[in-house]
Design a protein around this motif. Sequence first.
Motif, PDB file in Angstrom:
ATOM      1  N   ALA A 174       7.982  -2.718 -32.077  1.00 38.33           N
ATOM      2  CA  ALA A 174       7.786  -4.151 -32.980  1.00 38.33           C
ATOM      3  C   ALA A 174       6.566  -4.870 -32.744  1.00 38.33           C
ATOM      4  N   ALA A 175       5.633  -5.058 -31.771  1.00 37.63           N
ATOM      5  CA  ALA A 175       4.933  -6.043 -31.365  1.00 37.63           C
ATOM      6  C   ALA A 175       3.562  -5.090 -31.792  1.00 37.63           C
ATOM      7  N   ALA A 176       4.114  -3.842 -31.878  1.00 36.92           N
ATOM      8  CA  ALA A 176       2.256  -3.006 -32.776  1.00 36.92           C
ATOM      9  C   ALA A 176       2.056  -2.993 -33.900  1.00 36.92           C
ATOM     10  N   LEU A 177       3.842  -2.971 -34.822  1.00 36.00           N
ATOM     11  CA  LEU A 177       3.701  -3.500 -35.708  1.00 36.00           C
ATOM     12  C   LEU A 177       3.218  -4.147 -36.326  1.00 36.00           C
ATOM     13  N   MET A 178       3.874  -5.645 -35.418  1.00 31.84           N
ATOM     14  CA  MET A 178       3.325  -6.811 -36.175  1.00 31.84           C
ATOM     15  C   MET A 178       1.939  -7.357 -35.702  1.00 31.84           C
ATOM     16  N   ALA A 179       1.326  -6.184 -34.799  1.00 37.85           N
ATOM     17  CA  ALA A 179      -0.609  -6.722 -34.582  1.00 37.85           C
ATOM     18  C   ALA A 179      -1.108  -5.955 -35.315  1.00 37.85           C
ATOM     19  N   ALA A 180      -0.654  -4.701 -36.200  1.00 33.63           N
ATOM     20  CA  ALA A 180      -1.337  -3.702 -37.029  1.00 33.63           C
ATOM     21  C   ALA A 180      -1.342  -4.624 -38.266  1.00 33.63           C
ATOM     22  N   VAL A 181       0.170  -4.924 -38.646  1.00 29.52           N
ATOM     23  CA  VAL A 181       0.068  -6.085 -39.704  1.00 29.52           C
ATOM     24  C   VAL A 181      -0.993  -7.016 -40.425  1.00 29.52           C
ATOM     25  N   VAL A 182      -0.058  -7.980 -39.496  1.00 27.62           N
ATOM     26  CA  VAL A 182      -1.145  -9.168 -39.037  1.00 27.62           C
ATOM     27  C   VAL A 182      -2.702  -8.666 -39.155  1.00 27.62           C
ATOM     28  N   GLY A 183      -3.559  -8.035 -38.547  1.00 28.52           N
ATOM     29  CA  GLY A 183      -4.217  -7.567 -37.836  1.00 28.52           C
ATOM     30  C   GLY A 183      -5.489  -7.411 -39.876  1.00 28.52           C
ATOM     31  N   GLY A 184      -4.765  -5.846 -40.269  1.00 32.71           N
ATOM     32  CA  GLY A 184      -4.972  -6.218 -41.485  1.00 32.71           C
ATOM     33  C   GLY A 184      -4.887  -7.025 -42.978  1.00 32.71           C
ATOM     34  N   LEU A 185      -3.876  -8.218 -42.600  1.00 35.46           N
ATOM     35  CA  LEU A 185      -4.427  -9.248 -43.278  1.00 35.46           C
ATOM     36  C   LEU A 185      -5.239 -10.050 -42.906  1.00 35.46           C
ATOM     37  N   MET A 186      -5.772 -10.174 -41.896  1.00 37.42           N
ATOM     38  CA  MET A 186      -6.896 -10.821 -41.176  1.00 37.42           C
ATOM     39  C   MET A 186      -8.239 -10.441 -41.456  1.00 37.42           C
ATOM     40  N   LEU A 187      -8.304  -9.329 -41.534  1.00 32.88           N
ATOM     41  CA  LEU A 187     -10.012  -8.709 -41.961  1.00 32.88           C
ATOM     42  C   LEU A 187      -9.789  -8.673 -43.039  1.00 32.88           C
ATOM     43  N   ALA A 188      -8.572  -8.939 -44.622  1.00 31.30           N
ATOM     44  CA  ALA A 188      -8.371  -8.968 -45.520  1.00 31.30           C
ATOM     45  C   ALA A 188      -8.911 -10.173 -46.169  1.00 31.30           C
ATOM     46  N   THR A 189      -8.539 -11.387 -45.037  1.00 30.44           N
ATOM     47  CA  THR A 189      -7.642 -12.516 -45.739  1.00 30.44           C
ATOM     48  C   THR A 189      -9.231 -13.778 -45.253  1.00 30.44           C
ATOM     49  N   PHE A 190      -9.834 -14.026 -44.382  1.00 29.55           N
ATOM     50  CA  PHE A 190     -10.039 -14.631 -42.973  1.00 29.55           C
ATOM     51  C   PHE A 190     -11.601 -14.730 -43.774  1.00 29.55           C
ATOM     52  N   PRO A 191     -11.749 -16.412 -43.453  1.00 24.96           N
ATOM     53  CA  PRO A 191     -13.217 -16.475 -43.310  1.00 24.96           C
ATOM     54  C   PRO A 191     -14.189 -15.646 -42.448  1.00 24.96           C
ATOM     55  N   PRO A 192     -15.375 -14.789 -43.232  1.00 22.75           N
ATOM     56  CA  PRO A 192     -16.568 -14.550 -42.088  1.00 22.75           C
ATOM     57  C   PRO A 192     -16.466 -15.745 -41.058  1.00 22.75           C
ATOM     58  N   PRO A 193     -17.349 -15.161 -39.434  1.00 21.83           N
ATOM     59  CA  PRO A 193     -17.907 -16.317 -38.969  1.00 21.83           C
ATOM     60  C   PRO A 193     -18.680 -17.323 -40.098  1.00 21.83           C
ATOM     61  N   GLY A 194     -18.801 -18.920 -40.091  1.00 17.87           N
ATOM     62  CA  GLY A 194     -19.979 -19.505 -40.822  1.00 17.87           C
ATOM     63  C   GLY A 194     -19.631 -20.203 -42.208  1.00 17.87           C
ATOM     64  N   THR A 195     -18.388 -19.616 -42.908  1.00 14.95           N
ATOM     65  CA  THR A 195     -17.803 -19.594 -44.122  1.00 14.95           C
ATOM     66  C   THR A 195     -16.377 -20.403 -43.696  1.00 14.95           C
ATOM     67  N   GLY A 196     -15.876 -20.342 -44.720  1.00 18.05           N
ATOM     68  CA  GLY A 196     -14.969 -21.233 -44.882  1.00 18.05           C
ATOM     69  C   GLY A 196     -14.987 -22.777 -44.296  1.00 18.05           C
ATOM     70  N   THR A 197     -14.083 -23.675 -45.652  1.00 16.68           N
ATOM     71  CA  THR A 197     -13.832 -25.183 -44.635  1.00 16.68           C
ATOM     72  C   THR A 197     -12.519 -24.826 -43.107  1.00 16.68           C
ATOM     73  N   GLY A 198     -12.416 -26.100 -42.300  1.00 16.68           N
ATOM     74  CA  GLY A 198     -11.338 -26.371 -41.860  1.00 16.68           C
ATOM     75  C   GLY A 198      -9.651 -25.880 -42.522  1.00 16.68           C
ATOM     76  N   PRO A 199      -9.425 -26.485 -43.269  1.00 15.86           N
ATOM     77  CA  PRO A 199      -8.148 -26.451 -44.118  1.00 15.86           C
ATOM     78  C   PRO A 199      -7.426 -25.362 -44.532  1.00 15.86           C
ATOM     79  N   VAL A 200      -8.865 -24.397 -45.014  1.00 21.78           N
ATOM     80  CA  VAL A 200      -8.899 -23.188 -45.345  1.00 21.78           C
ATOM     81  C   VAL A 200      -8.345 -22.420 -44.358  1.00 21.78           C
ATOM     82  N   ARG A 201      -9.413 -22.219 -43.395  1.00 19.11           N
ATOM     83  CA  ARG A 201      -9.317 -21.775 -42.274  1.00 19.11           C
ATOM     84  C   ARG A 201      -7.787 -21.770 -41.794  1.00 19.11           C
ATOM     85  N   LEU A 202      -7.072 -22.804 -41.621  1.00 19.43           N
ATOM     86  CA  LEU A 202      -6.144 -23.210 -41.087  1.00 19.43           C
ATOM     87  C   LEU A 202      -4.655 -22.509 -41.225  1.00 19.43           C
TER      88      LEU A 202
END
Length: 514
Positions: free
Chosen positions: A450-478
């Motif tokens: 269950a923990a491995a499945l969770m890590a795979a899902v959130v890791g994939g979503l993070m790569l697709a949605t989280f702004p790269p370093p140096g970009t994105g505002t604080g509220p957006v990142r939060l």
Amino acid sequence: MLRNILTIGGWTFASRVLGFARDMLIAATLGAGPMADAFFIALRLPNLFRRLFGEGAFNAAFVPAFTGTLTLEGPKRARELAARMSTLMTLWLSLLVGLGMVFMPQVMRVLTPGLVDDPSRFGLVVELSRITFPYLVFICLTALVSGVLNAVDRFALAAGAPLLFNLFAIGALFALTPVVATPAHALAWGVALSGVAQLVLVVVACHKVGMGFPLLSFPRLTPETRAVLRRMVPGVLGASVTQLSLAIDIFIASLLPVGAISFLTYADRVAQLPLGVVGAAVGTALLPVLSRQLRGGKPLSAHRSMNRAVELSLALTLPAAAGLIALAEPIVRVLFQRGALGAEEAILVGEALRAYALGLPAFVLIKAFAPGFFARGDTAAPVKIGIAVVAVNLSLSLVLTQFIGHVGIALATSLAAWVNASLLAGLLARRGHFTADRRLRRNLWRLVLAAALMAAVVGGLMLATFPPPGTGTGPVRLAILGTLVAVGVAVYFGATQALGALQLREVLRRGRKA
């Protein structure tokens, strides 16, 4: 026991959340430079001795003795034992603090040799350490009084006392910075004052439940106090071994470039959230339970309590470790990337956080296995294990820092923790004091999956949605991080329900009945 774990964990969680606010202010104000390194070293010194004399060896020897005296001889004799131990602790720690204040430059030359050639950095470390070191006396006495409260099943205020540490640090940063030399000096004074406040809180709580006792009286060595001290000696040696590992980390980190100590400290703060909430709660709640069950001649009940503590530890820390590994960079950027701490420093903190997260389940398992020794009056066996762990930690740190810098220290700490947990479990099993029951064996692989499945899902979503370093505002990142965490929680608990590993209705039912 489960209700006690939830009570302690809830208060600890509140303290850790407030601690994040404190650390965010420190990161924004001090960044990861020389001033931050100096403050974190000054904070680690009293905490090192606190874990040695306050929370570690002392609690392991005192809580079972106090619980046994309370059960067999009544509250009056138990309070007398607490008063005598409090007096001895006050006298000893006052002497230690006095010597430490006088010889602080010599102590720091040994502990942080990499700073000696920089007089300004070294002088600041010595000055701040002299301010924070008296905190040791008050926080160790707080641990003693908290042990009394825990023994009578009053966990809330003892677990909530650390909130004052964070409140005083935050308040001092705002109130004292204009009137002292640097913000680091303000934080150091906040640490010292918080020790007094925490002690006052638990002393008042102890009197309210009818277990009050004088903290300082005429010292007497009775058979009961001698028994506690005898049990403390091997415990202190074992705790010394553990704290030696932390001292080694500071020693090696002081030889690395400026900022290494701060990178490791910020990463450790994040890793301490699940460790403090789950690990400290499990260890604190389990010890008096096992002590009562074993003294009452109920070994099967003690066996079940140990298995459920291990199961709960893994059920909560496996997803925490997987989530921290998958989301290390977003977490650090949201918490610390502002003011004096920039994107590059945030990446370095995130690398250390991943390394610490690898050992998170092991750190918590140590907290679950150690009471199996302490409740039986055995504080000697962990010493032998601790010696091996220090050797592993030192060897790995020296090797790994050559290749991955400060991350090597964090990774060595995690690998050594797995060695520690494995040896503790193996020794308990060989003595017949712990065997994984059918339920624990059945659920273990399900929790890992269950923990491995969770890590795979959130890791994939993070790569697709989280702004790269140096970009994105604080509220957006939060907002994105909050969504990822919510998705991770839903995936994990959904998977555990589907796999039959963790039934939330049963947990809630047992929590209400505990």
